[in-house]
Design an enzyme around this catalytic site. Structure first.
Site, PDB file in Angstrom:
ATOM      1  N   GLY A  15      47.286  35.445  39.045  1.00  0.00           N
ATOM      2  CA  GLY A  15      47.132  36.227  38.077  1.00  0.00           C
ATOM      3  C   GLY A  15      47.217  37.641  37.900  1.00  0.00           C
ATOM      4  O   GLY A  15      47.125  38.265  38.584  1.00  0.00           O
ATOM      5  N   ARG A  19      43.646  43.490  32.071  1.00  0.00           N
ATOM      6  CA  ARG A  19      42.490  44.046  31.390  1.00  0.00           C
ATOM      7  C   ARG A  19      41.721  45.497  32.579  1.00  0.00           C
ATOM      8  O   ARG A  19      40.943  46.246  32.056  1.00  0.00           O
ATOM      9  CB  ARG A  19      41.126  43.234  31.136  1.00  0.00           C
ATOM     10  N   LYS A  26      44.716  43.807  40.375  1.00  0.00           N
ATOM     11  CA  LYS A  26      43.289  43.470  40.347  1.00  0.00           C
ATOM     12  C   LYS A  26      42.763  43.024  41.420  1.00  0.00           C
ATOM     13  O   LYS A  26      41.719  43.421  42.033  1.00  0.00           O
ATOM     14  CB  LYS A  26      43.047  42.346  38.855  1.00  0.00           C
ATOM     15  N   THR A  85      45.986  27.161  36.485  1.00  0.00           N
ATOM     16  CA  THR A  85      45.529  26.921  37.658  1.00  0.00           C
ATOM     17  C   THR A  85      45.902  25.723  38.405  1.00  0.00           C
ATOM     18  O   THR A  85      45.821  25.699  39.619  1.00  0.00           O
ATOM     19  CB  THR A  85      43.930  26.984  37.688  1.00  0.00           C
TER      20      THR A  85
END
Ligand code: UD1
Ligand code: CA
Length: 480
Positions: A15, A19, A26, A85
């Protein structure tokens, strides 16, 4: 001979994590000594996994390189487009056709999960003889998370995504953590039946539960003992909350192991650092990387240790240290800077406003004030006066300085490397030393002092200095 069924960990890490608003993906955001993904990868060996598969997609090169570095045995699998997923796990299983046994699915952005919790999940799965088992958690604000739908008998019926849920289902506070255990063969079969007929047009891994349950396979739920372990993180504010939770968990474990933390709320200890019982850490201090603090050592306040080993009984006060070894009962600081290659002997001293790099201090050697020590070996019991500079750099190359045992270097000296001060030698204060000083010799290198009589009266008449000088001249004649 029968073998225990193999245990595979599949980590979902494809992913994007938009944000975070960061150039760093991330999954690679740091959290107390590891990246988010690094914490998750560390669970696999801790539960005795035979194999680890990591699904990468967004910034696959960068994340793949990280995985190769920290978990070289893991198999990266590319999910070029992130279609959910279920799609991610399907691609992982397609890439590993020989995979059998038990599959543990972890999320790359759920870093607080402990191996013990996964073991509890595996135990529930095995005890229930389940085809699939989900780790759920009771939370106050279920928000956008998937909801656990239990039947009248309390058993799992299915998992519903928030976006697909009815108002009534949205009120359920038992959520899906995104952590699961599956039987590999049944998972493979069920993944082939996923549809994208849902609010997000994605293949949901969660639908596997409904599919298996409707086929009559037993599916189970393990409710997490500590819901916070299942927290993921999407932005930096959430990451900051995870950081505090992990800090508190790490600190609590060290305190229970006998470490004295005077202000745990301002003490940050990487999961990679180690401390011994009766080590003391005072407020506003960080023990980072591979640092270690031995028994009786006192760190802080206001000290940062990075990859620094502090031996028993040493004191490191208001100091920044990276890549240094601080010997037993040595003292450092306040306001000093230890750089890589610094090795401080037993009971040696680095005082206030000292910078040391690639510098070895023998037992009991002292550098008490305002000094730069670069590329040097200082013998046992030597004393380096205030303001001494080890001039190690000639503008092109670095050179070494050796100061012998019990040598004494006067204040404000410059030792111009390469140079040697012999054992027991002295250097006069204010010297610029370019030539070796032999054992027991005094090296003096500065202009002879001369005093010019009456200079102030002639050159600075009418000043306060001239007045003071003239007063002194009137008062003192009888004494001359
Ligand atoms: C998923 C669950 C939801 C659960 C939540 C917990 C589904 C459909 N929903 O939500 O029930 O409450 O996790 O956090 O599974 N990923 C990939 N490839 C993809 C999509 C995701 O590798 O195509 C990875 C992400 O990088 C992340 C993990 O899977 O590590 C979970 O994805 P995320 O989008 O955060 O979860 P949701 O689908 O929103
Ligand atoms: Ca998530």
């Amino acid at each position: 001979m029968s073998q225990a069924p193999s245990r595979t960990v599949v980590v979902l890490a494809a992913g994007e994590g938009k944000r975070m608003k960061s150039a760093t993906p991330k999954m690679l955001q740091p959290l107390l000594g590891r990246t988010l993904l690094g914490h998750v990868l560390a669970v696999a060996p801790a539960i005795g996994a035979d194999r680890t598969v990591v699904v990468v997609g967004h910034k696959a090169d960068e994340i793949g390189a990280f995985v190769a570095e920290v978990a070289p045995g893991a198999t990266p699998v590319l999910q070029a487009e992130q279609n959910g997923t279920g799609h991610a796990v399907r691609i992982a299983l397609d890439a590993t056709p020989d995979l059998t046994g038990t599959v543990v699915v972890l999320s790359g952005d759920v870093p607080l999960l402990r191996a013990e919790t996964v073991e509890a999940l595996l135990a529930t799965h095995e005890k229930a003889g389940a085809a699939a088992t989900v780790l759920s958690a009771e939370v106050d604000v279920p928000g956008g998370l998937g909801r656990i739908i239990r039947g009248a008998d309390g058993n799992l019926e299915r998992i519903v995504e928030a976006k697909d849920a009815s108002d009534e289902q949205r009120r359920i506070r038992e959520i899906n953590s995104g952590i699961y255990v599956f039987d590999a063969a049944l998972l493979r079969e069920a993944l082939g039946k996923l549809s994208t007929d849902n609010a997000q047009g994605e293949e949901y891994l969660t639908d596997v539960f409904g599919i298996l349950a409707s086929q009559g396979h037993p599916v189970a739920i393990e409710v997490a003992e500590f819901a916070y372990e299942t927290l993921g993180c999407n932005d930096r504010a959430e990451l900051a909350k995870l950081r505090v939770l992990m800090r508190d968990r790490v600190n609590e474990a060290w305190m229970r192991a006998g470490v004295l933390l005077l202000d745990p709320a301002t003490t940050w200890i990487d999961v990679t650092a180690t401390l011994e019982p009766d080590a003391v850490v005072d407020q506003n201090s960080q023990i980072l990387g591979t640092s270690s603090v031995a028994t009786g050592a006192v760190i802080g306040p206001d000290t940062t240790l990075i990859d620094t080993a502090v031996a028993e009984g040493a004191t490191v006060l208001r100091t920044h240290s990276i890549g240094a070894l601080v010997g037993p009962q040595a003292t450092v600081g306040p306001f000093s800077y230890l750089r890589p290659g610094t090795k401080l002997g037993r009971k040696s001293k680095i005082g206030g406003f000292v910078e040391a790099k690639n510098a070895e201090l023998g037992d009991g050697a002292k550098v008490p004030h305002l000094t730069y020590v670069g590329d040097a070996t200082i013998g046992a019991k030597a004393n380096i006066g205030a303001g001494t500079i080890f001039a190690n750099y000639d503008g092109v190359k670095k050179h070494h300085t050796t100061v012998g045992e019990a040598a004494f270097v006067g204040s404000d000296s410059v030792l111009i490397a390469p140079v040697e001060i012999g054992p027991g030698a002295y250097v006069a204060a204010g010297s610029a030393v370019q030539k070796n000083v032999g054992a027991g010799e005094l090296g003096v290198s500065r202009a002879q002092q001369r005093n010019i009589e009456g200079w102030v009266a002639r050159k600075r008449p009418g000043t306060a200095s001239a007045e003071a000088a003239s007063k002194a001249a009137n008062i003192t004649p009888e004494q001359e």
